[in-house]
Write an enzyme that holds these catalytic residues in place. Structure first.
Site, PDB file in Angstrom:
ATOM      1  N   GLU A  95       0.855  -1.191   0.000  1.00 54.89           N
ATOM      2  CA  GLU A  95       0.000   0.000   0.000  1.00 54.89           C
ATOM      3  C   GLU A  95       0.889   1.239   0.000  1.00 54.89           C
ATOM      4  OE1 GLU A  95      -3.911  -0.984   2.422  1.00 54.89           O
ATOM      5  OE2 GLU A  95      -2.142  -1.479   3.598  1.00 54.89           O
ATOM      6  N   TYR A 106      -6.343   3.989 -10.531  1.00 49.51           N
ATOM      7  CA  TYR A 106      -6.864   2.630 -10.373  1.00 49.51           C
ATOM      8  C   TYR A 106      -6.720   1.858 -11.688  1.00 49.51           C
ATOM      9  CZ  TYR A 106      -8.968   3.654  -5.832  1.00 49.51           C
ATOM     10  OH  TYR A 106      -9.165   3.975  -4.506  1.00 49.51           O
ATOM     11  N   LYS A 115       2.675  -2.274  12.580  1.00 48.50           N
ATOM     12  CA  LYS A 115       2.079  -2.507  13.902  1.00 48.50           C
ATOM     13  C   LYS A 115       0.588  -2.195  13.863  1.00 48.50           C
ATOM     14  CE  LYS A 115       2.354   0.530  17.186  1.00 48.50           C
ATOM     15  NZ  LYS A 115       2.778   1.454  18.280  1.00 48.50           N
ATOM     16  N   PHE A 126      -2.655  -0.359  15.452  1.00 48.09           N
ATOM     17  CA  PHE A 126      -2.977   0.822  16.259  1.00 48.09           C
ATOM     18  C   PHE A 126      -4.378   0.678  16.848  1.00 48.09           C
ATOM     19  CE2 PHE A 126       0.297   2.101  13.323  1.00 48.09           C
ATOM     20  CZ  PHE A 126       1.133   2.903  14.090  1.00 48.09           C
TER      21      PHE A 126
END
Length: 302
Positions: free
Chosen positions: A252, A263, A279, A281
């Site tokens: 991403e 796109y 990580k 959140f």
């Protein structure tokens, strides 16, 4: 650049040929390709390659690669290769004796009048053929051999296996130095949940090829090539645990100061620096704050 499979039975004449897996196309491979070009003298420059190591195929092992077939083909074209040929990995093909490989493939099919290879080049069933045998067959099959010494880094031969290890550790700076070009992921931008847009940090998402060797999950400073233009960016490799519950790894990318609709377009994401591990959140707001910090980190590393 022409591109086809050896199984298509196309025949060439009076060519200069090099053979190998060429995973990543590192500095050592580039040296081979430079010699291929410098010695061509008007002949077609031919690369015969294969997608998986023959030993991995025979032992039925999974084989993650630094480059996908598409990425390798594009880079070969950039390097000035005229004909890119894929070698079929079949037991019949891999059972050819070293001399049969030289006679039937390199000479009769590819029309080689010069073969460029590294000092450790092996060929034929069970990799029994080597550079000395190739030289011994020169007169019989009317070709000449150019042997290219290995490229080194820190007094060690540069190898694809070492580069794979560095990618697995996320050491992208050293990876790019050994490759002599950025590690890249090429793919078509897919439509996701568009949560990035709700946070005013839109992302271009790619589902990487299942055989592509990826760096560790985390955030990276990247450059994205869209068409002929390059843009600074920040990329997350991973499963995005804050908003996703699955295990599908995605690439991403937020392209900094970029507002175009892309796109379904094919883009190239080039990796430069590891910023932090991925990580989870507690909220989208915390994730948004962290991404803004990551963008600032990227700007400082340019």
């Amino acid at each position: 650049m022409q591109s086809f499979s050896l199984s298509e039975n196309q025949k060439l004449n009076n060519t200069i040929v090099t053979v190998g897996k060429f995973d990543g196309i590192h500095k050592g491979h580039e040296k081979l390709l430079e010699i291929l070009t410098s010695k061509a003298n008007g002949r077609q420059k031919v690369v015969l390659t294969f997608s998986s190591a023959p030993t991995a195929f025979l032992e039925k092992k999974s084989n993650k690669t630094i480059m996908t077939e598409q990425e390798k083909r594009l880079l070969m074209e950039e390097q000035g290769v005229d004909v890119y040929i894929r070698m079929p990995l079949t037991e019949e093909f891999l059972s050819l004796s070293p001399e049969e490989f030289v006679r039937d493939i390199l000479k009769e099919t590819l029309g080689a009048t010069t073969i460029v290879c590294g000092t450790d080049f092996r060929f034929g069933a069970k990799a029994k053929g080597d550079v000395e045998l190739l030289k011994a067959l020169q007169k019989k099959y009317d070709f000449n051999v150019v042997v290219v010494e290995k490229e080194q880094y820190n007094r060690k031969d540069i190898s694809s296996s070492e580069i794979r290890e560095l990618i697995s550790r996320g050491d992208m700076r050293t990876v790019n130095m050994l490759l002599d070009h950025p590690y890249r992921i090429i793919g078509k931008v897919t439509e996701g949940k568009q949560l990035g847009r709700t946070m005013k940090i839109p992302t271009a998402n790619i589902i990487p090829d299942e055989n592509k060797l990826l760096p560790p999950n985390g955030v990276y400073r990247t450059v994205v090539v869209v068409g002929d233009e390059a843009y600074h960016a920040i990329t997350n490799v991973g499963i995005n645990p804050t908003v996703e519950s699955g295990t599908q790894i995605k690439v991403e990318t937020h392209i900094i100061d970029f507002k175009e609709y892309i796109y379904h377009e094919t883009i190239e994401v080039q990796f430069y620096d590891f910023i932090r591990p991925e990580k989870e959140f507690d909220s989208l707001k915390e994730l948004q704050k962290q991404i803004q910090k990551d963008i600032e980190s990227c700007k400082k590393l340019r």
